[in-house]
Design an enzyme around this catalytic site. Structure first.
Site, PDB file in Angstrom:
ATOM      1  N   TYR A 163      -4.774  18.232  -9.132  1.00 49.81           N
ATOM      2  CA  TYR A 163      -5.128  17.048  -8.338  1.00 49.81           C
ATOM      3  C   TYR A 163      -6.273  16.274  -8.997  1.00 49.81           C
ATOM      4  O   TYR A 163      -6.217  15.054  -9.171  1.00 49.81           O
ATOM      5  CB  TYR A 163      -5.524  17.457  -6.919  1.00 49.81           C
ATOM      6  N   GLY A 206      -4.132   8.596   6.960  1.00 47.22           N
ATOM      7  CA  GLY A 206      -5.416   8.592   6.273  1.00 47.22           C
ATOM      8  C   GLY A 206      -5.900   7.222   5.813  1.00 47.22           C
ATOM      9  O   GLY A 206      -5.850   6.238   6.541  1.00 47.22           O
ATOM     10  N   ILE A 210       0.861  -1.192   0.000  1.00 44.19           N
ATOM     11  CA  ILE A 210       0.000   0.000   0.000  1.00 44.19           C
ATOM     12  C   ILE A 210       0.888   1.230   0.000  1.00 44.19           C
ATOM     13  O   ILE A 210       1.686   1.432   0.924  1.00 44.19           O
ATOM     14  CB  ILE A 210      -0.919   0.041   1.239  1.00 44.19           C
ATOM     15  N   THR A 211       0.763   2.063  -1.025  1.00 39.38           N
ATOM     16  CA  THR A 211       1.550   3.294  -1.040  1.00 39.38           C
ATOM     17  C   THR A 211       0.866   4.335  -0.149  1.00 39.38           C
ATOM     18  O   THR A 211      -0.360   4.353  -0.027  1.00 39.38           O
ATOM     19  CB  THR A 211       1.710   3.865  -2.463  1.00 39.38           C
ATOM     20  N   GLY A 212       1.677   5.172   0.485  1.00 39.95           N
ATOM     21  CA  GLY A 212       1.119   6.224   1.342  1.00 39.95           C
ATOM     22  C   GLY A 212       0.319   5.651   2.497  1.00 39.95           C
ATOM     23  O   GLY A 212      -0.760   6.134   2.806  1.00 39.95           O
ATOM     24  N   ALA A 213       0.877   4.638   3.144  1.00 39.06           N
ATOM     25  CA  ALA A 213       0.154   3.996   4.252  1.00 39.06           C
ATOM     26  C   ALA A 213       0.491   4.640   5.594  1.00 39.06           C
ATOM     27  O   ALA A 213       0.159   4.107   6.648  1.00 39.06           O
ATOM     28  CB  ALA A 213       0.475   2.505   4.285  1.00 39.06           C
TER      29      ALA A 213
HETATM   30  P1  NDP Z   1      -3.418  11.585   3.325  1.00 48.52           P
HETATM   31  O1  NDP Z   1      -2.702  12.845   3.063  1.00 48.52           O
HETATM   32  O2  NDP Z   1      -3.811  11.260   4.702  1.00 48.52           O
HETATM   33  O3  NDP Z   1      -2.569  10.363   2.762  1.00 48.52           O
HETATM   34  C1  NDP Z   1      -1.786  10.465   1.629  1.00 48.52           C
HETATM   35  C2  NDP Z   1      -0.567   9.607   1.772  1.00 48.52           C
HETATM   36  O4  NDP Z   1       0.239   9.747   0.605  1.00 48.52           O
HETATM   37  C3  NDP Z   1       0.308   9.986   2.953  1.00 48.52           C
HETATM   38  O5  NDP Z   1       0.694   8.800   3.590  1.00 48.52           O
HETATM   39  C4  NDP Z   1       1.485  10.661   2.303  1.00 48.52           C
HETATM   40  O6  NDP Z   1       2.694  10.511   3.005  1.00 48.52           O
HETATM   41  C5  NDP Z   1       1.561   9.886   1.012  1.00 48.52           C
HETATM   42  N1  NDP Z   1       2.388  10.553   0.020  1.00 48.52           N
HETATM   43  C6  NDP Z   1       2.281  11.820  -0.426  1.00 48.52           C
HETATM   44  N2  NDP Z   1       3.276  12.078  -1.284  1.00 48.52           N
HETATM   45  C7  NDP Z   1       4.018  10.960  -1.378  1.00 48.52           C
HETATM   46  C8  NDP Z   1       5.194  10.626  -2.085  1.00 48.52           C
HETATM   47  N3  NDP Z   1       5.821  11.499  -2.865  1.00 48.52           N
HETATM   48  N4  NDP Z   1       5.697   9.386  -1.947  1.00 48.52           N
HETATM   49  C9  NDP Z   1       5.086   8.502  -1.143  1.00 48.52           C
HETATM   50  N5  NDP Z   1       3.998   8.767  -0.438  1.00 48.52           N
HETATM   51  C10 NDP Z   1       3.468   9.986  -0.552  1.00 48.52           C
HETATM   52  O7  NDP Z   1      -4.698  11.606   2.354  1.00 48.52           O
HETATM   53  P2  NDP Z   1      -5.865  10.532   2.119  1.00 48.52           P
HETATM   54  O8  NDP Z   1      -5.699   9.373   2.993  1.00 48.52           O
HETATM   55  O9  NDP Z   1      -7.123  11.276   2.117  1.00 48.52           O
HETATM   56  O10 NDP Z   1      -5.579  10.112   0.617  1.00 48.52           O
HETATM   57  C11 NDP Z   1      -5.384   8.786   0.224  1.00 48.52           C
HETATM   58  C12 NDP Z   1      -5.974   8.560  -1.153  1.00 48.52           C
HETATM   59  O11 NDP Z   1      -7.387   8.727  -1.084  1.00 48.52           O
HETATM   60  C13 NDP Z   1      -5.493   9.538  -2.208  1.00 48.52           C
HETATM   61  O12 NDP Z   1      -5.269   8.822  -3.397  1.00 48.52           O
HETATM   62  C14 NDP Z   1      -6.657  10.487  -2.395  1.00 48.52           C
HETATM   63  O13 NDP Z   1      -6.679  11.017  -3.683  1.00 48.52           O
HETATM   64  C15 NDP Z   1      -7.807   9.524  -2.168  1.00 48.52           C
HETATM   65  N6  NDP Z   1      -9.081  10.138  -1.851  1.00 48.52           N
HETATM   66  C16 NDP Z   1      -9.251  10.836  -0.688  1.00 48.52           C
HETATM   67  C17 NDP Z   1     -10.478  11.383  -0.375  1.00 48.52           C
HETATM   68  C18 NDP Z   1     -10.703  12.151   0.857  1.00 48.52           C
HETATM   69  O14 NDP Z   1     -11.818  12.628   1.027  1.00 48.52           O
HETATM   70  N7  NDP Z   1      -9.732  12.288   1.743  1.00 48.52           N
HETATM   71  C19 NDP Z   1     -11.616  11.202  -1.284  1.00 48.52           C
HETATM   72  C20 NDP Z   1     -11.317  10.461  -2.470  1.00 48.52           C
HETATM   73  C21 NDP Z   1     -10.104   9.933  -2.718  1.00 48.52           C
HETATM   74  P3  NDP Z   1       3.051  11.397   4.321  1.00 48.52           P
HETATM   75  O15 NDP Z   1       2.298  10.747   5.430  1.00 48.52           O
HETATM   76  O16 NDP Z   1       4.509  11.211   4.427  1.00 48.52           O
HETATM   77  O17 NDP Z   1       2.613  12.779   4.032  1.00 48.52           O
HETATM   78 MG1  PMR Z   2     -16.851  18.800  -2.293  1.00 47.73          MG
HETATM   79  C1  PMR Z   2     -22.563  15.433  -2.781  1.00 47.73           C
HETATM   80  C2  PMR Z   2     -21.797  16.430  -2.685  1.00 47.73           C
HETATM   81  C3  PMR Z   2     -20.338  16.459  -2.493  1.00 47.73           C
HETATM   82  C4  PMR Z   2     -19.421  15.456  -2.259  1.00 47.73           C
HETATM   83  C5  PMR Z   2     -19.673  13.998  -2.114  1.00 47.73           C
HETATM   84  C6  PMR Z   2     -18.141  16.072  -2.182  1.00 47.73           C
HETATM   85  C7  PMR Z   2     -16.934  15.396  -1.999  1.00 47.73           C
HETATM   86  N1  PMR Z   2     -18.287  17.440  -2.338  1.00 47.73           N
HETATM   87  C8  PMR Z   2     -19.637  17.703  -2.528  1.00 47.73           C
HETATM   88  C9  PMR Z   2     -20.225  18.941  -2.742  1.00 47.73           C
HETATM   89  C10 PMR Z   2     -19.573  20.174  -2.678  1.00 47.73           C
HETATM   90  N2  PMR Z   2     -18.253  20.348  -2.442  1.00 47.73           N
HETATM   91  C11 PMR Z   2     -20.204  21.473  -2.820  1.00 47.73           C
HETATM   92  C12 PMR Z   2     -21.664  21.686  -3.068  1.00 47.73           C
HETATM   93  C13 PMR Z   2     -19.211  22.401  -2.687  1.00 47.73           C
HETATM   94  C14 PMR Z   2     -19.346  23.901  -2.804  1.00 47.73           C
HETATM   95  C15 PMR Z   2     -19.729  24.462  -1.543  1.00 47.73           C
HETATM   96  C16 PMR Z   2     -17.994  21.687  -2.434  1.00 47.73           C
HETATM   97  C17 PMR Z   2     -16.763  22.311  -2.237  1.00 47.73           C
HETATM   98  C18 PMR Z   2     -15.581  21.616  -2.092  1.00 47.73           C
HETATM   99  C19 PMR Z   2     -14.260  22.163  -1.967  1.00 47.73           C
HETATM  100  C20 PMR Z   2     -13.867  23.581  -1.926  1.00 47.73           C
HETATM  101  N3  PMR Z   2     -15.471  20.212  -2.082  1.00 47.73           N
HETATM  102  C21 PMR Z   2     -14.177  19.910  -1.985  1.00 47.73           C
HETATM  103  C22 PMR Z   2     -13.413  21.056  -1.922  1.00 47.73           C
HETATM  104  C23 PMR Z   2     -12.055  20.661  -1.830  1.00 47.73           C
HETATM  105  O1  PMR Z   2     -11.070  21.366  -1.746  1.00 47.73           O
HETATM  106  C24 PMR Z   2     -11.993  19.169  -1.946  1.00 47.73           C
HETATM  107  C25 PMR Z   2     -11.375  18.820  -3.246  1.00 47.73           C
HETATM  108  O2  PMR Z   2     -11.872  19.130  -4.281  1.00 47.73           O
HETATM  109  O3  PMR Z   2     -10.268  18.142  -3.255  1.00 47.73           O
HETATM  110  C26 PMR Z   2      -9.772  17.855  -4.550  1.00 47.73           C
HETATM  111  C27 PMR Z   2     -13.431  18.732  -1.941  1.00 47.73           C
HETATM  112  C28 PMR Z   2     -14.066  17.493  -1.937  1.00 47.73           C
HETATM  113  N4  PMR Z   2     -15.427  17.330  -2.038  1.00 47.73           N
HETATM  114  C29 PMR Z   2     -15.707  15.991  -1.962  1.00 47.73           C
HETATM  115  C30 PMR Z   2     -14.485  15.274  -1.816  1.00 47.73           C
HETATM  116  C31 PMR Z   2     -14.373  13.790  -1.704  1.00 47.73           C
HETATM  117  C32 PMR Z   2     -13.489  16.200  -1.802  1.00 47.73           C
HETATM  118  C33 PMR Z   2     -12.034  15.914  -1.594  1.00 47.73           C
HETATM  119  C34 PMR Z   2     -11.193  14.912  -1.925  1.00 47.73           C
HETATM  120  C35 PMR Z   2     -10.958  14.210  -3.199  1.00 47.73           C
HETATM  121  O4  PMR Z   2     -11.580  14.304  -4.202  1.00 47.73           O
HETATM  122  O5  PMR Z   2     -10.075  13.457  -3.171  1.00 47.73           O
END
Ligand code: NDP
Ligand code: PMR
Ligand code: LMG
Length: 399
Positions: free
Chosen positions: A274, A97, A91-94
């Site tokens: 991103y 999160g 698992i990368t980035g374990a």
């Molecule tokens: P975190 O920041 O908690 O975890 C990200 C991990 O990636 C950390 O362990 C970090 O390491 C590692 N990482 C970053 N850069 C590198 C690098 N150069 N080499 C190796 N490892 C690296 O975020 P999340 O757990 O939220 O994200 C995990 C995955 O989930 C991502 O792919 C994200 O896109 C996805 N995701 C997250 C959502 C969310 O709502 N949070 C929603 C949808 C998808 P370190 O601990 O050293 O910083």
């Molecule tokens: Mg979002 C059903 C509505 C929904 C969901 C499931 C997400 C997930 N978001 C939703 C709605 C909205 N978001 C709405 C209506 C807004 C405007 C107010 C909003 C805004 C917002 C911001 C500014 N949302 C965000 C951001 C971020 O900076 C996050 C992002 O885009 O990261 C790339 C984020 C996210 N919204 C999500 C999820 C899962 C994220 C973050 C992580 C990701 O995609 O990995």
């Protein structure tokens, strides 16, 4: 290279809990109001789950030994029962999160040895300890995805360890929503796409043979995607939207010198970079499926685990966002999931016997049942997937 030792597995345990059945919820509504059909993510039911009982025989893994010599399934000469060895999952980035929660969930079953591929060894060690993971269930190895040399070194060390590879999870990511200027990987690619896509692209390509050689009952390559890269959802329509355009920036190397830092050739925007990288992740999974599923039997999958609003992903966002984002997701969009729950979801994609279908983008409904979700038009564009594959091969030195 830091290879910690070895696993002694408890001799017997029971199988994963029975999965939930078909999905019957939509994940794309806000305030209970459904979206129009064209932006509604479709879904189908997840497959019926089967219950399995595994007996696991004691199995020792040592770094630098020939663990591959141990067949995945053996039949005991005593009672003729089939037994399955511990699975090996990278698992990368374990270190935080979702990656950490998944590592924990898998380690706790006693059926998996988790290789935590992390850029910060000490952070990973502390994280594993504070998650209560016991030493025989994990190994930390150094991997910095923002350096292709590091990716190659990681792969060499892994191959030398002699450990089999049954599942690879490409989970690590960086998100730079507030960056005014781009930053770059060791090779000079814009950091988000360089790390989240190109680093993982090279890693998976170099480890594909190892996965292929695994004799584990189900071998898998999983790349974490996201709803925000999918413009067929509300979340994917919050600006800036993902858009890879005609890939001119990627073709130029994303270096900001003779090309743009953005895949579509536009001005740098960290949040867009991103989301673009997540589209690349989802397209790469499908391209792997088309090229290699039939030949290798590997299951290729992607997923949206839910909005895990509390993770380190948002570390670079402004404090007000970090304060308001979790309650916004919890009470308004209702898309929030805890790290623990999201970890269980990804752990299912790693090991659940019912999630073996390849080429699928998994999501979960509000009752936490998995379903096959539909990707946006761009995130399922076969021609774009092929072009990204070919351009990425050139950038990482595979072609
Ligand atoms: P975190 O920041 O908690 O975890 C990200 C991990 O990636 C950390 O362990 C970090 O390491 C590692 N990482 C970053 N850069 C590198 C690098 N150069 N080499 C190796 N490892 C690296 O975020 P999340 O757990 O939220 O994200 C995990 C995955 O989930 C991502 O792919 C994200 O896109 C996805 N995701 C997250 C959502 C969310 O709502 N949070 C929603 C949808 C998808 P370190 O601990 O050293 O910083
Ligand atoms: Mg979002 C059903 C509505 C929904 C969901 C499931 C997400 C997930 N978001 C939703 C709605 C909205 N978001 C709405 C209506 C807004 C405007 C107010 C909003 C805004 C917002 C911001 C500014 N949302 C965000 C951001 C971020 O900076 C996050 C992002 O885009 O990261 C790339 C984020 C996210 N919204 C999500 C999820 C899962 C994220 C973050 C992580 C990701 O995609 O990995
Ligand atoms: C970009 O801005 C930045 O430009 C970029 O640099 C990067 O940071 C990127 O994705 C990250 O964001 C996006 C910006 C533009 O969207 C917003 O951020 C606007 C709103 C700010 C809200 C931040 C969301 C998270 C915090 C929630 C706070 C809400 C308060 C709730 C508190 C909860 C307590 C119980 O976006 C736009 O231009 C508009 C967005 C259009 C999207 C679709 C519109 C849907 C409308 C529904 C809105 C519902 C929100 C709240 C309503 C509250 C009612 C009670």
């Amino acid at each position: 290279m830091a290879l910690q030792a070895a696993a002694l597995v408890p001799s017997t345990f029971s199988a994963p809990k029975e999965g939930r059945s078909a999905a019957s919820f939509k994940d794309s509504s806000l305030f209970g109001v459904s979206l129009p059909d064209h932006i509604k993510a479709d879904f189908t039911s997840s497959a019926l789950r089967c219950k399995r009982e595994f007996n696991q025989r004691t199995w020792a893994v040592r770094a630098q030994t020939t663990a591959t010599a141990t067949p995945a399934i053996t039949r005991s000469s005593m009672d003729g029962k089939k037994t399955l060895r511990k699975g090996s999952v990278i698992i990368t980035g374990a270190s935080s999160g979702l990656g950490l929660a998944t590592a924990k969930a898998l380690a706790e079953t006693g059926k998996w040895h988790v290789i935590m591929a992390c850029r910060d060894f000490l952070k990973a060690e502390r994280a594993a300890k504070s998650a209560g993971m016991s030493k025989e269930n994990y190994t930390i190895m150094h991997l910095d995805l923002a350096s292709l040399d590091s990716v190659r070194q990681f792969v060499d060390s892994y191959k030398r360890s002699g450990r089999p590879l049954d599942v690879l999870v490409c989970n690590a990511a960086v998100y730079q929503p507030t960056a005014k200027e781009p930053s770059f990987t060791a090779e000079g690619f814009e950091l988000s796409v360089g790390t989240n896509h190109l680093g993982h692209f090279l890693l998976s390509r170099l480890l594909l043979d190892d996965l292929k050689q695994s004799d584990y009952p189900s071998k898998r390559l999983i790349i974490v995607g996201s709803i925000t890269g999918n413009t067929n959802t509300l979340a994917g329509n919050v600006p800036p939207k993902a858009n890879l355009g005609d890939l001119r920036g990627l073709a130029g190397g994303l270096n900001g010198l003779n090309s743009s830092t953005m895949i579509d050739g536009g001005e740098f925007d960290g949040a867009k970079a991103y989301k673009d990288s997540k589209v690349c992740n989802m397209l790469t999974m499908q391209e792997f499926h088309r090229r290699f599923h039939e030949e290798t039997g590997i299951t290729f999958a992607s997923l949206y685990p839910g909005c895990i609003a509390t993770t380190g992903l948002f570390r670079e966002h402004i404090p007000l966002f970090r304060l308001l984002f979790p309650p916004f997701q919890k009470y308004i969009t209702k898309g929030f999931v805890s790290e623990d729950e999201a970890g269980k979801r990804l752990a299912q994609v790693v090991s659940d016997p019912s999630l073996t279908k390849s080429g699928v983008y998994w999501s979960w409904n509000k009752a936490s049942a998995s379903f096959e979700n539909q990707l946006s038009q761009e995130a399922s564009d076969q021609e774009k997937a092929r072009k990204i594959w070919e351009l990425s091969e050139k950038l990482v030195g595979l072609a």
